[in-house]
Design a protein around this motif. Structure first.
Motif, PDB file in Angstrom:
ATOM      1  N   ARG A 240       4.418   6.644  -4.511  1.00 49.79           N
ATOM      2  CA  ARG A 240       5.668   7.273  -4.050  1.00 49.79           C
ATOM      3  C   ARG A 240       6.854   6.328  -4.165  1.00 49.79           C
ATOM      4  O   ARG A 240       7.951   6.744  -4.517  1.00 49.79           O
TER       5      ARG A 240
ATOM      6  N   GLU B  18       0.852  -1.189   0.000  1.00 53.42           N
ATOM      7  CA  GLU B  18       0.000   0.000   0.000  1.00 53.42           C
ATOM      8  C   GLU B  18       0.886   1.236   0.000  1.00 53.42           C
ATOM      9  O   GLU B  18       1.881   1.293   0.714  1.00 53.42           O
ATOM     10  N   ASP B  19       0.509   2.229  -0.808  1.00 54.41           N
ATOM     11  CA  ASP B  19       1.348   3.413  -0.946  1.00 54.41           C
ATOM     12  C   ASP B  19       0.472   4.615  -1.275  1.00 54.41           C
ATOM     13  O   ASP B  19      -0.658   4.472  -1.759  1.00 54.41           O
ATOM     14  N   GLU B  20       1.002   5.786  -1.058  1.00 50.69           N
ATOM     15  CA  GLU B  20       0.290   7.006  -1.415  1.00 50.69           C
ATOM     16  C   GLU B  20       0.664   7.433  -2.823  1.00 50.69           C
ATOM     17  O   GLU B  20       1.761   7.162  -3.311  1.00 50.69           O
ATOM     18  N   TYR B  21      -0.278   8.096  -3.485  1.00 54.14           N
ATOM     19  CA  TYR B  21       0.004   8.666  -4.794  1.00 54.14           C
ATOM     20  C   TYR B  21       0.762   9.984  -4.632  1.00 54.14           C
ATOM     21  O   TYR B  21       0.480  10.777  -3.729  1.00 54.14           O
TER      22      TYR B  21
ATOM     23  N   SER C  93      -7.911   7.349  -2.110  1.00 52.18           N
ATOM     24  CA  SER C  93      -7.546   6.127  -1.395  1.00 52.18           C
ATOM     25  C   SER C  93      -6.150   5.675  -1.810  1.00 52.18           C
ATOM     26  O   SER C  93      -5.712   5.929  -2.940  1.00 52.18           O
ATOM     27  N   PRO C  94      -5.428   5.003  -0.913  1.00 52.40           N
ATOM     28  CA  PRO C  94      -4.069   4.559  -1.240  1.00 52.40           C
ATOM     29  C   PRO C  94      -4.042   3.597  -2.421  1.00 52.40           C
ATOM     30  O   PRO C  94      -5.024   2.896  -2.709  1.00 52.40           O
TER      31      PRO C  94
END
Length: 308
Positions: A252, A177-180, A274-275
């Motif tokens: 990221r 899971e990661d952030e944009y 959402s992630p």
């Protein structure tokens, strides 16, 4: 009327074929009983049951030898061949030992999932499982249900999709899971929502999809963005961004991996979403193979190390 399969076998205890084969090879009730770890009386009783089932004496005694009847002589090669084949095919699967394995695992990937996983994975496996081999195939769609069902791939590394819940035969692991974030050329100094909406964009579409999750989110907010370029591959994308005014949104982890290769700058995505999620998919009919189970466990351990 229902057609009954294998009527001759249904009326026969197949263990009796082992009795027949042992007596035929040894020409002796005692030696056959020793091989099968049975008493001679138990083996004689089993032979009696087989004679009744096949309606033939099968063996008769001449001195100390048990000689086969004509029918037994006809049966013996087929029974021996069938038992040999069954013994070979029904041997339990050997335990998977990573350090000794030369298995080939087929994995469906996208550019991003390969970038996330395989550099770190191969670094570890060169010591832990040096003989293990991989064949990477581009994921034709997510979650690659057809390919997993057909056994064409062992695992699929894909993005979370709304259709996932429809596939009860798939097993999935929430792996990463990661952030944009947004990358641009290094000349940009800020990125507001207004800047984002007025800019032109490069979008990665691994399955040639019409809209991505960011476009759906923007539409729900009452906005849209100007897409100047779509490409199914991430390979050229950062270099295009570095030499143009285009923006590109991506996780990221990937953006930071690309900094040494391309002259780019990272900005936070200027709106909430959402992630980004990567999932590991396997099919229930093939995902229990020793090598596949081991790799899934290894990937889960690896996720704990690289998840931000």
């Amino acid at each position: 009327m229902m057609n009954i399969m294998h009527p001759a076998l249904r009326r026969l205890d197949l263990n009796l074929l082992l009795i027949f084969d042992a007596i035929y090879r040894h020409s002796s009730v005692r030696l056959a009983a020793d091989e099968l770890a049975m008493s001679t009386s138990a083996l004689s009783h089993a032979l009696s049951r087989l004679r009744t089932a096949l309606n033939d004496p099968l063996f008769y005694r001449e001195g100390y030898r048990m000689c086969p009847s004509v029918y037994a002589t006809q049966l013996a090669p087929s029974i021996a061949s069938a038992l040999k084949l069954l013994n070979q095919e029904l041997t339990p699967q050997p335990e998977f030992i990573a350090a000794e394995s030369s298995d080939c695992i087929q994995v469906a990937i996208t550019d991003f999932t390969a970038l996330c996983i395989f550099p770190a994975l191969m670094h570890q496996l060169q010591h832990e499982a040096p003989g293990l081999r991989f064949e990477l195939r581009y994921l034709p769609h997510s979650p690659a249900l057809t390919e997993l069902l057909a056994g064409e791939v062992d695992l699929a590394l894909g993005f979370s999709t709304p259709e996932d819940l429809q596939h009860q035969e798939l097993e999935e692991i929430n792996w990463f899971e990661d952030e944009y974030v947004v990358i641009s050329n290094p000349r940009r100094t800020q990125l507001t929502l207004e800047d984002y909406l007025t800019a032109r964009h490069l979008v990665i579409t691994p399955w040639n999809e019409k809209r991505g999750v960011l476009d759906i989110q923007l539409e729900q907010m009452g906005y849209s963005r100007q897409i100047a370029l779509k490409t199914p591959s991430m390979l050229s994308a950062p270099f295009i961004v570095a030499q143009s005014d285009l923006l590109m949104a991506l996780p990221r982890y990937a953006a930071e991996k690309l900094i040494p290769a391309a002259s780019i700058k990272i900005f936070p995505l200027p709106f909430a979403i959402s992630p980004f999620e990567v999932k590991i998919y396997s099919h229930k009919r093939s995902g229990q193979r020793g090598a596949t189970k081991w790799l899934k466990a290894k990937l889960q351990t690896l996720a704990d190390e690289i998840n931000p």
